[in-house]
Motif scaffolding. Structure first.
Motif, PDB file in Angstrom:
ATOM      1  N   PHE B 284       0.838  -1.196   0.000  1.00 54.02           N
ATOM      2  CA  PHE B 284       0.000   0.000   0.000  1.00 54.02           C
ATOM      3  C   PHE B 284       0.878   1.253   0.000  1.00 54.02           C
ATOM      4  O   PHE B 284       0.480   2.281   0.500  1.00 54.02           O
ATOM      5  N   SER B 287      -1.037   4.028  -1.320  1.00 54.05           N
ATOM      6  CA  SER B 287      -2.448   3.995  -0.939  1.00 54.05           C
ATOM      7  C   SER B 287      -2.669   4.753   0.352  1.00 54.05           C
ATOM      8  O   SER B 287      -2.190   4.356   1.411  1.00 54.05           O
ATOM      9  N   ILE B 288      -3.424   5.824   0.268  1.00 51.43           N
ATOM     10  CA  ILE B 288      -3.692   6.644   1.446  1.00 51.43           C
ATOM     11  C   ILE B 288      -4.383   5.823   2.533  1.00 51.43           C
ATOM     12  O   ILE B 288      -3.939   5.761   3.672  1.00 51.43           O
ATOM     13  N   GLN B 289      -5.479   5.178   2.159  1.00 47.89           N
ATOM     14  CA  GLN B 289      -6.227   4.397   3.151  1.00 47.89           C
ATOM     15  C   GLN B 289      -5.384   3.221   3.657  1.00 47.89           C
ATOM     16  O   GLN B 289      -5.449   2.854   4.825  1.00 47.89           O
ATOM     17  N   GLY B 290      -4.627   2.606   2.768  1.00 47.70           N
ATOM     18  CA  GLY B 290      -3.805   1.465   3.158  1.00 47.70           C
ATOM     19  C   GLY B 290      -2.751   1.859   4.179  1.00 47.70           C
ATOM     20  O   GLY B 290      -2.531   1.148   5.172  1.00 47.70           O
ATOM     21  N   ARG B 292      -2.917   4.516   6.131  1.00 47.91           N
ATOM     22  CA  ARG B 292      -3.644   4.942   7.331  1.00 47.91           C
ATOM     23  C   ARG B 292      -4.004   3.724   8.187  1.00 47.91           C
ATOM     24  O   ARG B 292      -3.837   3.731   9.398  1.00 47.91           O
TER      25      ARG B 292
END
Lengths: 367, 367, 367
Positions: B284, B287-290, B292
């Protein structure tokens, strides 16, 4: 200042305001370590930190210990006999007599015979002795049992199968498969007994205990080094839930360290079987995000009323108010989010905030 | 404009402002595809996009390659000999000599003999040759090893067991179980060597590589088609962590593609064993959400200081600033949230923001 | 008021405003239970709640049923023959003829012979009969198949292997392993047929059905008591995706109840193989957080265009508008968050909001 004796995150926050317990809030560092340590030692030796004083200051209604099957519960007796108004009750934890490969298992069986007055020579007398001890615990105020098992596998053996394993255990020839089968059978037996005597059943599965062999050899049991493992509930609990999960006399509270089971297995099972309730996020009792995830992953499927409030399992007595304070804030934050998203209204949130802090745990344990 | 060569989300944002690297920010579409492609080609051929120029523009302190055990590292030598001030160091990646069922394994053993000057005829000489190559890599500036394994299973074999498997591998009669046991043993050996020579150990487990056979046959290794699998750490890493996890000369950085292991296994293990650190959210890295989720699931149990910053594993050189920019923003967002929730104060956040961007990765790799 | 017949969260919200369907919004409680029930009964018997009236009021474009392989589809014929403008199409669900250990399997084979006009005596005629029924379903408007399997294991058998198992099934001597192998083979066969006849393939794996034996014995199939299990996709789907995943005539929509597979397995697979798409969060079709997690865990790796919109699987006809309303709000919330974080712009969000609500599902099912 939240001190976690398990070595996890230490939290410092200015928000804590415990009545009469003014704590010097400052960051721990090299400079103040000694003075903080000294202050804590001094406090712990002061009259205001005596256990019964704290019990009252903390506004505790009941504390439950966990105790081995053969425990005499003499200190519980002393508390009762002392005339003190506080309530400290035992819980029945038979792990040591159930784990037939445990190093001291035979000694535990001797203790069980002695405590119950029943000669434990075979599976039948073993079950009788356990029933006998449960009765004694109930007399002493117990409302629950607790079992720490590696796997929550449940499967009933015939009496002759169980006895054959029991005899192999006595002879020192039991295998790992024998132990696994025996424990799976004993979860069934404990559930049956709970249906009969009303003790609430608790299961804490999925920990690889004493992971660090060096630490274990030096310092013994329960000194950290317990690491979670992936835990399966849907198949493992099926036999128990099929036989007892619809029984109105039965309650089983299931805990997990494996968050992946929340929405996939535990919430659907608790939502379906009337007897099953979800314990709080055990491993995350000091973790804001951990407790938040528990609510986010379970509420839509199991609801609030299939959970049991915050039954803190601390071994650090003085941590109780801070832990409950944190858990209540997290739950209230979750409720506030639900209100702000129009999922529940404010009246429901008020009612639930009481239930999550106080009501549900009393109902769950018949207090 | 963030281009991801692995075919994942392409991000377009006006927030990127890379010194001297003004990029035409517009959405990719049919209309501009050709002109964007042409612009990129032109830029890549311009002097300002020469690798050493970019290295300086990007303000890079060190780049590490990963190299096979028998690699001559001649280009590393050329860089050093060129007198250039940039730092490009190798990492020791022995996968090809460790995976005894690999198609070219015997050829790899011949190369290992040749590179080390040690006739690799049995397990003992094989280990000697690997130790020899590690020494050479250290001379060439290496600070770390890396192993890509399907399972992080660790289990030491006796020398005779290991040699028996090694001989079967040479004879072409080794089985899948042999390979699994051999790799589990080699993780133990690599850890032992790290305790001795100080190379930081890295483990990247849990990828089903070359999942798309058609793609693999047409284009060969590392062209995408690597799909994660569920990965177990608590039981698998136990032997390694028990033997070396308390050793102050040892550091092992563990990565995962399986997010379910963050809070259940990896954070508790890294929180417990001094030698273990958590690599960032490998899969990730764009990947921002990953990213986070990585912080949300690990921080409360393992803390920040048991992680190692953002050790970007890009193969796209020009993506380095954008990837680091993104990772730093995500981490700073996470810190900002912790400040806003009064979990940490702003001074701590400032200190941590430096550590997560720069400090921790240097400490982790002894740079 | 969102009523969920599967016994999950009942939601009450004042935000629902369904054209012409004014619903009395008030909390359910002891006091109003009877009057709410009476109101619902009355409404359900009123002309405005007749299915065709609701179909028009709900602004439905197409409804798909799922039907057994040997179903005559007579009611579908009646609808077509009635000249009604609504569109109700069948889907081909062969579970009953594929699960060779099913209680009524032999009877299902007799029905299959009868429906197809092909004497099903061996594996070859069985396959012919299934192909025959797929053709009939296509004539009747079907666009998709659906298979509910415990494991998504896919592995092709030779015709002689498949026939041997088929004969054992006819003789009543097939084993659990036989059934597992046969189902894995039939997933391969169904994929092959889809490449040929264009039916979109759907797989719903990972449910332990009829978990509560008591409920099942009393009330039969599909009355609740379906509990998710951990489900593996990377290894299990590999053979199918390797053989057909790059085929432009093929589409396979994969669902899961196991959220842990979203980011680890399903999103990477759907991101890689052109033929594979992700179905929505099946078990969470009424769950705000559940649907939110689906987007958070899949979007960065698989994107929006590898998902198929909200293909509601309700069996409660009147719940359709509320369920779609909720799903659309959740998706729009997710898009709004992406806009507010500058990941996508507002124009893209508008376009995606249409795609997620309407466009993608039509493309996915070739409508």
């Amino acid at each position: 200042m939240i001190l976690d004796l398990n070595g996890r995150l230490i939290q410092l926050t200015e928000q804590i305001d415990l009545d009469n317990l003014t704590v010097n809030v400052e960051k721990l560092n090299k400079g103040n370590a000694q003075s903080v340590y000294d202050l804590m030692s001094e406090k712990l030796q002061s009259p205001e930190f005596l256990p019964r004083t704290l019990y009252n200051k903390f506004n505790i209604e009941v504390i439950s210990t966990t105790d081995g099957a053969s425990d005499s519960l003499e200190y519980h007796k002393q508390i009762v006999d002392s005339g003190w108004s506080g309530k400290v009750i035992p819980s029945f934890r038979p792990d040591a007599v159930v784990s037939i490969l445990g190093e001291n298992w035979k000694y535990e069986i001797i203790k069980l015979s002695s405590a119950s007055g029943i000669d434990v020579l075979d599976y039948k007398s073993y079950i009788n002795a356990i029933e006998n001890r449960r009765s004694f615990f109930i007399e002493m105020g117990a409302v629950a049992t607790d079992q720490g098992v590696f796997s929550p596998n449940t499967h009933e053996l015939s009496e002759s199968e169980a006895d054959a394993i029991f005899q192999r255990a006595l002879n020192g020839t039991a295998t790992a498969n024998d132990e696994r089968a025996f424990i799976g059978n004993m979860l069934m037996e404990m559930a049956r007994m709970s249906c009969e005597d009303g003790l609430v059943m608790q299961i804490h599965p999925g920990v690889f205990r004493n992971h660090n062999a060096l630490l274990f050899q030096k310092f013994g049991l329960d000194k950290g080094g317990d690491i979670p493992v992936s835990t399966e509930y849907t198949k493992n609990l099926r036999e128990l839930l099929n036989k007892y999960g619809n029984n109105p006399n039965f309650k089983v509270i299931v805990f997990t360290l494996d968050e992946t089971s929340y929405s996939r297995e535990l919430a659907p099972l608790a939502g379906h079987y009337p007897a099953m309730k979800l314990g709080p996020a055990w491993w995350f009792n000091d973790s804001i995000q951990g407790m938040r995830r528990f609510r986010e992953m379970t509420t839509e499927t199991a609801g609030f009323y299939n959970t049991v409030g915050f039954n803190d399992d601390t071994r650090a007595f003085v941590s109780i108010p801070a832990r409950h304070d944190l858990a209540r804030r997290v739950d209230c934050n979750f409720l506030a989010q639900q209100v702000s998203e129009h999922i529940i209204d404010i009246d429901t949130a008020h009612k639930l905030s009481y239930e999550l802090a106080n009501g549900l745990v009393k109902k769950a344990y018949n207090l």
